[in-house]
Design a protein around this motif. Structure first.
Motif, PDB file in Angstrom:
ATOM      1  N   UNK A   1      15.555   3.851 -18.171  1.00  0.00           N
ATOM      2  CA  UNK A   1      15.879   4.877 -19.157  1.00  0.00           C
ATOM      3  C   UNK A   1      15.286   4.489 -20.505  1.00  0.00           C
ATOM      4  N   UNK A   2      14.575   5.433 -21.118  1.00  0.00           N
ATOM      5  CA  UNK A   2      13.985   5.242 -22.437  1.00  0.00           C
ATOM      6  C   UNK A   2      14.801   6.060 -23.431  1.00  0.00           C
ATOM      7  N   UNK A   3      15.201   5.469 -24.529  1.00  0.00           N
ATOM      8  CA  UNK A   3      15.955   6.205 -25.545  1.00  0.00           C
ATOM      9  C   UNK A   3      17.430   6.309 -25.176  1.00  0.00           C
ATOM     10  N   UNK A   4      18.131   7.094 -25.978  1.00  0.00           N
ATOM     11  CA  UNK A   4      19.586   7.162 -25.796  1.00  0.00           C
ATOM     12  C   UNK A   4      20.085   8.597 -25.915  1.00  0.00           C
ATOM     13  N   UNK A   5      21.339   8.797 -25.535  1.00  0.00           N
ATOM     14  CA  UNK A   5      22.025  10.073 -25.734  1.00  0.00           C
ATOM     15  C   UNK A   5      21.360  11.221 -25.003  1.00  0.00           C
ATOM     16  N   UNK A   6      21.436  12.399 -25.625  1.00  0.00           N
ATOM     17  CA  UNK A   6      20.962  13.608 -24.967  1.00  0.00           C
ATOM     18  C   UNK A   6      19.448  13.624 -24.809  1.00  0.00           C
ATOM     19  N   UNK A   7      18.746  12.879 -25.667  1.00  0.00           N
ATOM     20  CA  UNK A   7      17.272  12.934 -25.641  1.00  0.00           C
ATOM     21  C   UNK A   7      16.650  11.847 -24.777  1.00  0.00           C
ATOM     22  N   UNK A   8      17.456  11.120 -24.035  1.00  0.00           N
ATOM     23  CA  UNK A   8      16.874  10.016 -23.280  1.00  0.00           C
ATOM     24  C   UNK A   8      15.951  10.516 -22.176  1.00  0.00           C
ATOM     25  N   UNK A   9      14.978   9.656 -21.863  1.00  0.00           N
ATOM     26  CA  UNK A   9      14.011   9.993 -20.817  1.00  0.00           C
ATOM     27  C   UNK A   9      14.204   9.047 -19.642  1.00  0.00           C
ATOM     28  N   UNK A  10      14.040   9.601 -18.460  1.00  0.00           N
ATOM     29  CA  UNK A  10      14.145   8.806 -17.234  1.00  0.00           C
ATOM     30  C   UNK A  10      12.725   8.608 -16.710  1.00  0.00           C
ATOM     31  N   UNK A  11      12.290   7.356 -16.687  1.00  0.00           N
ATOM     32  CA  UNK A  11      10.928   7.092 -16.200  1.00  0.00           C
ATOM     33  C   UNK A  11      10.964   6.497 -14.808  1.00  0.00           C
ATOM     34  N   UNK A  12      10.224   7.143 -13.909  1.00  0.00           N
ATOM     35  CA  UNK A  12      10.185   6.723 -12.508  1.00  0.00           C
ATOM     36  C   UNK A  12       9.388   5.418 -12.386  1.00  0.00           C
ATOM     37  N   UNK A  13       9.920   4.436 -11.676  1.00  0.00           N
ATOM     38  CA  UNK A  13       9.204   3.174 -11.466  1.00  0.00           C
ATOM     39  C   UNK A  13       8.031   3.343 -10.511  1.00  0.00           C
ATOM     40  N   UNK A  14       8.135   4.331  -9.629  1.00  0.00           N
ATOM     41  CA  UNK A  14       7.080   4.549  -8.642  1.00  0.00           C
ATOM     42  C   UNK A  14       5.847   5.189  -9.243  1.00  0.00           C
ATOM     43  N   UNK A  15       6.008   6.371  -9.868  1.00  0.00           N
ATOM     44  CA  UNK A  15       4.839   7.133 -10.319  1.00  0.00           C
ATOM     45  C   UNK A  15       4.754   7.235 -11.843  1.00  0.00           C
ATOM     46  N   UNK A  16       5.648   6.617 -12.559  1.00  0.00           N
ATOM     47  CA  UNK A  16       5.656   6.578 -14.034  1.00  0.00           C
ATOM     48  C   UNK A  16       5.978   7.937 -14.676  1.00  0.00           C
ATOM     49  N   UNK A  17       6.317   8.917 -13.854  1.00  0.00           N
ATOM     50  CA  UNK A  17       6.638  10.247 -14.395  1.00  0.00           C
ATOM     51  C   UNK A  17       7.904  10.169 -15.243  1.00  0.00           C
ATOM     52  N   UNK A  18       7.850  10.847 -16.420  1.00  0.00           N
ATOM     53  CA  UNK A  18       9.022  10.871 -17.285  1.00  0.00           C
ATOM     54  C   UNK A  18       9.685  12.235 -17.226  1.00  0.00           C
ATOM     55  N   UNK A  19      10.996  12.235 -17.126  1.00  0.00           N
ATOM     56  CA  UNK A  19      11.714  13.503 -17.131  1.00  0.00           C
ATOM     57  C   UNK A  19      12.960  13.366 -18.020  1.00  0.00           C
TER      58      UNK A  19
END
Ligand SMILES: [Zn+2]
Length: 326
Positions: free
Chosen positions: A52-70
């Motif tokens: 997880x990058x960042x915090x709270x409502x604006x945090x991003x989830x970065x996939x370890x497999x394909x590096x996709x951020x959502x």
């Protein structure tokens, strides 16, 4: 559960709502639960490993497999929102608690946001409701009737051609005991065989037994593989016949609700929202307390739409010239 007991159910109080969804952190956690009840799954590769990058409502989830951020809102109707999640959640709460939803103007006043912001929130939340309900097709035994919203505004033409009169169909499916289960309220361009045939294909499962009065266009339900049982009403009013008991009860409740809340508003402009919110609530009436949580999940899992698409949808019923599903 009888109809009356349903009406006396308690919804969720404002303090209860604020205890559960009063902060950005609580709302972010609720969105995460709604989107990934089984834990994070990458929307691109399906992988579960992430950081997880960042915090709270604006945090991003970065996939370890394909590096996709959502983000928590990407891929939904909330995508790219600049509003606090608490504003979204409060809008969802207010809309879910009102029997026929709230107008964008009421939402503007209660949320303290600009009118364009309230309008967009209102339309997006309604869109999530309609996306969810449109996936369900009625089956078994269905009572079907034609109805109009409005039509009594001063200055409009009287009768069926009245400018402010909005035609729609009401359909209620019954269970084996004859109790009402699911409701659809759909705007139509008019009561034509083409419009009813299209509506039936989108809203009824093949093999459904459809009871209606003898209005000619209803026979078009057979085009969707349904069995049609027209009842010749004759001298009687349809509401006097048991074949139409539930659809008439629902239409009576809708009329009472609208008369209290919206008598001076323009039905043509807002009809889709009233009907959508009323049907959504009816279809979840067995657990009104849970309604807020259900709508949060439906908004979180909704498909994204641009503002232009939302605007086009709002004006669609009278441009398409065919049945739309609410
Ligand atoms: Zn991935």
């Amino acid at each position: 559960m009888t109809f009356n007991r349903i009406q006396f159910q308690h919804g969720m109080s404002i303090p209860e709502f604020l205890r559960s969804f009063g902060t950005e952190t609580q709302c972010a956690e609720a969105l995460k639960q709604a989107r990934w009840p089984q834990g994070f799954g990458c929307p691109r590769c399906g992988g579960a490993d992430h950081y997880v990058v960042g915090r709270g409502a604006r945090k991003l989830f970065q996939c370890n497999g394909c590096r996709h951020q959502t983000s928590l809102t990407s891929g939904s109707l909330m995508e790219h929102t600049k509003l606090p999640l608490t504003t979204w959640f409060l809008a969802i709460y207010l809309i879910s608690q009102a029997k026929t939803g709230l107008s964008a103007l009421a939402l503007k006043r209660q949320l303290g946001v600009s009118y364009p912001t309230a309008w967009l929130l209102h339309h997006k939340i309604s869109r999530a409701m309609s996306q969810q309900d449109s996936t369900h097709r009625l089956t078994g035994v269905v009572q079907l009737d034609d109805a109009y919203l409005g039509g009594e505004r001063a200055g409009g033409k009287a009768g069926r051609g009245s400018e402010n009169k909005v035609p729609f169909v009401a359909a209620v499916s019954l269970n084996d005991k004859g109790h009402p289960m699911h409701l659809k309220l759909s705007l139509l361009s008019g009561f034509t065989s083409k419009a009813i045939g299209n509506w039936a294909k989108a809203n009824l499962a093949p093999g459904t037994l459809v009871t209606s009065d003898a209005l000619a266009c209803f026979a078009a339900v057979v085009n969707a593989g349904c069995i049609h049982v027209p009842i010749v009403v004759g001298e009687l009013k349809p509401r006097d016949l048991p074949e139409f008991k539930w659809v008439n009860t629902v239409l009576g409740n809708l009329k009472t609700t609208l008369a209290g809340a919206y008598h001076s508003l323009k039905y043509r402009k807002y009809a889709a929202h009233y009907l959508c919110a009323f049907a959504y609530r009816f279809n979840r009436r067995f657990d009104l307390r849970d309604l807020v949580a259900r709508l949060i999940v439906d908004v979180a899992r909704s498909k994204p739409a641009t503002e232009a698409a939302v605007r086009a949808h709002a004006e669609a019923p009278y441009k398409l010239g065919t049945a739309i599903t609410l």
